[in-house]
Design an enzyme around this catalytic site. Structure first.
Site, mmCIF file in Angstrom:
data_model
loop_
_atom_site.group_PDB
_atom_site.id
_atom_site.type_symbol
_atom_site.label_atom_id
_atom_site.label_comp_id
_atom_site.label_asym_id
_atom_site.label_seq_id
_atom_site.Cartn_x
_atom_site.Cartn_y
_atom_site.Cartn_z
ATOM 1 C CB ILE A 1 4.216 4.443 -5.903
ATOM 2 C CG1 ILE A 1 4.819 4.575 -7.217
ATOM 3 C CG2 ILE A 1 3.415 3.350 -5.756
ATOM 4 C CD1 ILE A 1 5.502 3.399 -7.872
ATOM 5 C CB CYS A 2 4.346 6.117 -1.000
ATOM 6 S SG CYS A 2 2.796 5.765 -0.459
#
Length: 101
Positions: free
Chosen positions: A99-100
């Site tokens: 995930i970012c």
């Protein structure tokens, strides 16, 4: 310590405090009490649900448990400058999150 090319522990079940501190040193961090609160929360959440908590979930739970206004996204980025989820997960011995944050 078996780690991948990015420095993440290959088996999160082999994690302990010594490993966490060694990874933190490689990340140029000196862990304080608030670091450990985040690390333990992320680790417990991942071990229970086998997913990473979102930043919003981390903040909500930290404020709820410790009732401190300082647990916001800015503070988490001060604790973990390379990204709270990415860096805290690495120190917690968890796999690399995809995930970012």
């Amino acid at each position: 310590m078996n780690i991948d090319s990015k420095g993440y522990l290959l088996n999160y079940k082999k994690w302990d405090f010594n490993i966490a501190n060694r990874i933190a040193v490689k990340e140029s961090l000196i862990l304080n009490t608030d670091h450990w609160k985040i690390i333990f929360f992320i680790r417990q959440f991942y071990c229970e649900y086998h997913i990473f908590p979102s930043l919003r979930i981390i903040i909500h739970n930290m404020k709820k448990k410790y009732s401190k206004k300082k647990f916001n996204s800015q503070y988490l980025f001060l604790l973990f400058p390379k990204g709270p989820l990415k860096q805290a997960s690495k120190i917690a011995g968890l796999p690399r999150p995809n995930i970012c944050l």
